[in-house]
Design a protein around this motif. Structure first.
Motif, PDB file in Angstrom:
ATOM      1  N   TYR A 315      56.818  43.418  16.374  1.00 43.48           N
ATOM      2  CA  TYR A 315      56.052  42.915  17.521  1.00 43.48           C
ATOM      3  C   TYR A 315      56.412  41.461  17.789  1.00 43.48           C
ATOM      4  O   TYR A 315      56.708  41.066  18.916  1.00 43.48           O
ATOM      5  N   SER A 316      56.395  40.661  16.751  1.00 49.29           N
ATOM      6  CA  SER A 316      56.744  39.246  16.903  1.00 49.29           C
ATOM      7  C   SER A 316      58.193  39.077  17.328  1.00 49.29           C
ATOM      8  O   SER A 316      58.521  38.196  18.131  1.00 49.29           O
ATOM      9  N   ALA A 317      59.073  39.941  16.799  1.00 51.90           N
ATOM     10  CA  ALA A 317      60.490  39.851  17.156  1.00 51.90           C
ATOM     11  C   ALA A 317      60.692  40.111  18.640  1.00 51.90           C
ATOM     12  O   ALA A 317      61.408  39.364  19.325  1.00 51.90           O
ATOM     13  N   LEU A 318      60.041  41.164  19.164  1.00 53.66           N
ATOM     14  CA  LEU A 318      60.196  41.475  20.587  1.00 53.66           C
ATOM     15  C   LEU A 318      59.593  40.373  21.452  1.00 53.66           C
ATOM     16  O   LEU A 318      60.168  39.993  22.486  1.00 53.66           O
ATOM     17  N   LYS A 319      58.467  39.865  21.045  1.00 50.49           N
ATOM     18  CA  LYS A 319      57.831  38.799  21.814  1.00 50.49           C
ATOM     19  C   LYS A 319      58.759  37.594  21.920  1.00 50.49           C
ATOM     20  O   LYS A 319      58.928  36.998  22.995  1.00 50.49           O
ATOM     21  N   THR A 320      59.388  37.245  20.813  1.00 52.25           N
ATOM     22  CA  THR A 320      60.308  36.112  20.807  1.00 52.25           C
ATOM     23  C   THR A 320      61.529  36.379  21.665  1.00 52.25           C
ATOM     24  O   THR A 320      62.012  35.505  22.387  1.00 52.25           O
ATOM     25  N   ILE A 321      62.028  37.625  21.617  1.00 49.54           N
ATOM     26  CA  ILE A 321      63.187  38.001  22.435  1.00 49.54           C
ATOM     27  C   ILE A 321      62.869  37.848  23.912  1.00 49.54           C
ATOM     28  O   ILE A 321      63.630  37.262  24.694  1.00 49.54           O
ATOM     29  N   LEU A 322      61.714  38.361  24.321  1.00 53.37           N
ATOM     30  CA  LEU A 322      61.351  38.329  25.739  1.00 53.37           C
ATOM     31  C   LEU A 322      61.077  36.909  26.220  1.00 53.37           C
ATOM     32  O   LEU A 322      61.319  36.570  27.376  1.00 53.37           O
ATOM     33  N   GLU A 323      60.567  36.073  25.326  1.00 53.35           N
ATOM     34  CA  GLU A 323      60.316  34.686  25.694  1.00 53.35           C
ATOM     35  C   GLU A 323      61.591  33.861  25.714  1.00 53.35           C
ATOM     36  O   GLU A 323      61.642  32.793  26.306  1.00 53.35           O
ATOM     37  N   GLY A 324      62.624  34.372  25.033  1.00 52.31           N
ATOM     38  CA  GLY A 324      63.896  33.676  25.046  1.00 52.31           C
ATOM     39  C   GLY A 324      64.009  32.559  24.042  1.00 52.31           C
ATOM     40  O   GLY A 324      64.924  31.747  24.122  1.00 52.31           O
ATOM     41  N   ARG A 325      63.089  32.475  23.065  1.00 55.00           N
ATOM     42  CA  ARG A 325      63.158  31.386  22.092  1.00 55.00           C
ATOM     43  C   ARG A 325      64.130  31.678  20.959  1.00 55.00           C
ATOM     44  O   ARG A 325      64.540  30.782  20.251  1.00 55.00           O
ATOM     45  N   ILE A 326      64.458  32.966  20.796  1.00 57.04           N
ATOM     46  CA  ILE A 326      65.497  33.287  19.826  1.00 57.04           C
ATOM     47  C   ILE A 326      66.811  32.826  20.448  1.00 57.04           C
ATOM     48  O   ILE A 326      66.810  32.266  21.536  1.00 57.04           O
ATOM     49  N   GLU A 327      67.935  33.042  19.806  1.00 55.24           N
ATOM     50  CA  GLU A 327      69.223  32.668  20.384  1.00 55.24           C
ATOM     51  C   GLU A 327      69.277  33.149  21.829  1.00 55.24           C
ATOM     52  O   GLU A 327      68.974  34.297  22.130  1.00 55.24           O
ATOM     53  N   ASN A 328      69.609  32.232  22.734  1.00 54.86           N
ATOM     54  CA  ASN A 328      69.522  32.527  24.163  1.00 54.86           C
ATOM     55  C   ASN A 328      70.144  33.874  24.503  1.00 54.86           C
ATOM     56  O   ASN A 328      71.290  34.148  24.161  1.00 54.86           O
ATOM     57  N   ARG A 329      69.354  34.689  25.189  1.00 54.09           N
ATOM     58  CA  ARG A 329      69.863  35.990  25.608  1.00 54.09           C
ATOM     59  C   ARG A 329      70.885  35.790  26.715  1.00 54.09           C
ATOM     60  O   ARG A 329      70.584  35.222  27.757  1.00 54.09           O
ATOM     61  N   PRO A 330      72.132  36.264  26.512  1.00 55.19           N
ATOM     62  CA  PRO A 330      73.173  36.049  27.517  1.00 55.19           C
ATOM     63  C   PRO A 330      72.921  36.875  28.771  1.00 55.19           C
ATOM     64  O   PRO A 330      72.125  37.818  28.779  1.00 55.19           O
ATOM     65  N   SER A 331      73.633  36.530  29.833  1.00 54.71           N
ATOM     66  CA  SER A 331      73.400  37.161  31.134  1.00 54.71           C
ATOM     67  C   SER A 331      73.886  38.598  31.192  1.00 54.71           C
ATOM     68  O   SER A 331      73.596  39.303  32.163  1.00 54.71           O
ATOM     69  N   ASN A 332      74.630  39.057  30.195  1.00 55.29           N
ATOM     70  CA  ASN A 332      75.119  40.446  30.217  1.00 55.29           C
ATOM     71  C   ASN A 332      74.240  41.392  29.403  1.00 55.29           C
ATOM     72  O   ASN A 332      74.663  42.502  29.064  1.00 55.29           O
ATOM     73  N   ILE A 333      72.997  40.971  29.093  1.00 55.09           N
ATOM     74  CA  ILE A 333      72.076  41.815  28.322  1.00 55.09           C
ATOM     75  C   ILE A 333      70.710  41.846  29.000  1.00 55.09           C
ATOM     76  O   ILE A 333      70.166  40.821  29.373  1.00 55.09           O
TER      77      ILE A 333
END
Length: 443
Positions: A315-333
């Motif tokens: 749950y925390s992992a997905l929340k962080t992914i969606l917020e973008g605080r983990i390694e920046n999500r690139p534009s091709n994902i």
């Protein structure tokens, strides 16, 4: 120079593409050639021949050694294609070296079982029984037919040129252009992947799906507005303009997962790829990003049946992914997820009794809001259910009176799984079987 020595010299001459012969089919072929050159025992050579043929048969049901070499050459990473993927240019002296390696590879790939048997006969032809034993070995690569591309993608086009060609030097520029445009790795050929990480593995890996679900949007009856919105967002993504993560919410069996799979099939030839990730492995997202961020294709990370227990790590992992605080999500994902629960986290009555119950509830409800768009798939009413049944029956070319069809369909939804596209499909499956037996035909 004997023919087996020429083959060995070609293998030893490879630099960039030597990795092709370090595992699986290539490794078994290299071992076979070594035995032909160095062994004085026919038995050892025959064992090596059969081990290679067995590995080739596992990899390619047509026993096409050339096809296996071509696929490995195009799909496996090496310094040359990685450099092209990143820089999109390569010095002339490297191009000349690659041209030489392609000549060598084309000669190796043209070797077939007749060539190897002739080498054996040259060394061990003292007795007629030995000749018969060698002749009886399973053949491969003899009398191969012209290769016909299976899909309209760059990988298949270049694969066709190489398999049907003789001297691969003339396709050097085609190879360079392919890697400039498509990059490297198995995403250049395959559309669907599963992220796997076993208990004994520190890092996960992507496994390609050889035969993904072939469903198309035209096979999905109903939910036109939902499909239109998903298509629109996906097209934006493919064109490189801003697009949203999607949460597909609704009743079971309404076609949420099927729609995502159908989207892949519609846009695969335009560079769309789908990676299914189990919610328990969302903590691997940083690793997945690093694997994909420089790729030319565009990837949908697909999380199916998303629902969390309280305090679950993912749950925390997905929340962080969606917020973008983990390694920046690139534009091709992008992330597409499906769920039967609008708010994703299971709620407990005890949450309402806490001192700060409002904050607790807000926190649990906030995760779904972090998806840019939520698309609802509600269970169909009776009219919509029958429309879906009619559409499936028409698509399959079945003939039954509408009154009888609707009567049986309504009986089915009452006695089985209710109203949903999945239930409609299950009903038509049953109906098709009944009609087949009734008409005494084999479908």
């Amino acid at each position: 120079m004997k023919r087996e020595e020429r083959i060995k010299l070609n293998l030893d001459s490879l630099c960039v593409y030597k990795g092709i012969f370090s595992e699986k089919v290539g490794d078994k072929f290299k071992t076979l050639v070594d035995k032909l050159v160095n062994s004085n025992t026919l038995g050892e050579c025959i064992v090596a021949y059969n081990e290679f043929t067995y590995e080739l048969f596992k990899e390619n049901k047509d026993l096409s050694f050339k096809e296996v070499i071509v696929e490995n050459m195009l799909l496996e990473n090496n310094p040359f294609n990685i450099f092209l993927e990143e820089k999109e240019q390569v010095p002339d002296f490297i191009v000349n070296g690659i041209r030489g390696e392609l000549e060598v590879l084309s000669q190796i790939a043209s070797v077939n079982s007749k060539d190897i048997k002739d080498c054996l006969l040259d060394k061990y032809d003292e007795q007629e029984s030995i000749k018969k034993r060698i002749d009886s070995l399973l053949d491969w690569g003899v009398g191969e037919k012209s290769y016909i591309p299976k899909k309209c993608i760059d990988f298949e086009a270049l694969k066709t040129l190489l398999i049907n060609g003789i001297d691969w030097r003339e396709y050097t520029e085609n190879l360079i252009g392919f890697h400039k445009k498509n990059g490297t790795g198995r995403a250049t050929a395959y559309g669907a992947f599963v992220w796997e990480r076993f208990d004994n593995e520190e890092e996960g890996h992507l496994r390609e799906i050889i035969d993904p679900d072939p469903i198309r949007l035209s096979n999905l009856i109903g939910y036109e507005s939902q499909k239109k919105e998903i298509v629109s967002n996906t097209v934006h993504f493919l064109k490189g303009v801003p697009a949203n993560n999607l949460l597909l919410y609704g009743s079971r069996g309404t076609g949420k997962s099927s729609t995502v799979k159908a989207i892949l099939n519609e846009y695969y030839e335009e560079g769309l790829r789908l990676i299914e990730v189990d919610k328990k492995q969302l903590s691997d997202f940083t690793r997945i990003i690093r694997l994909l961020k420089n790729k030319k294709q565009r990837f949908i990370i697909f999380v199916d049946d998303l629902v969390f227990d309280e305090n679950e790590d993912s749950y925390s992992a997905l929340k962080t992914i969606l917020e973008g605080r983990i390694e920046n999500r690139p534009s091709n994902i992008l992330i597409y997820a499906t769920t039967n629960r609008r708010h994703l986290v299971q709620e407990k009555f005890s949450d309402r009794d806490e001192v700060n119950s409002k904050d607790t509830m807000e926190e649990k409800l906030s995760l779904a809001d972090r998806f840019g768009i939520t698309i609802s798939f509600f269970a169909p009413n009776q009219k919509e259910f029958l429309t879906i049944v009619d559409g499936i029956v028409k698509d399959r070319g079945l003939y039954i009176k509408e009154e009888e069809l609707h009567r049986e369909a309504l009986k089915w939804e009452k006695w089985h799984n209710g109203r949903s596209p999945r239930s409609a499909t299950q009903f038509v499956d049953w109906l098709e079987g009944e009609l087949s037996i009734l008409n005494n035909t084999v479908l």
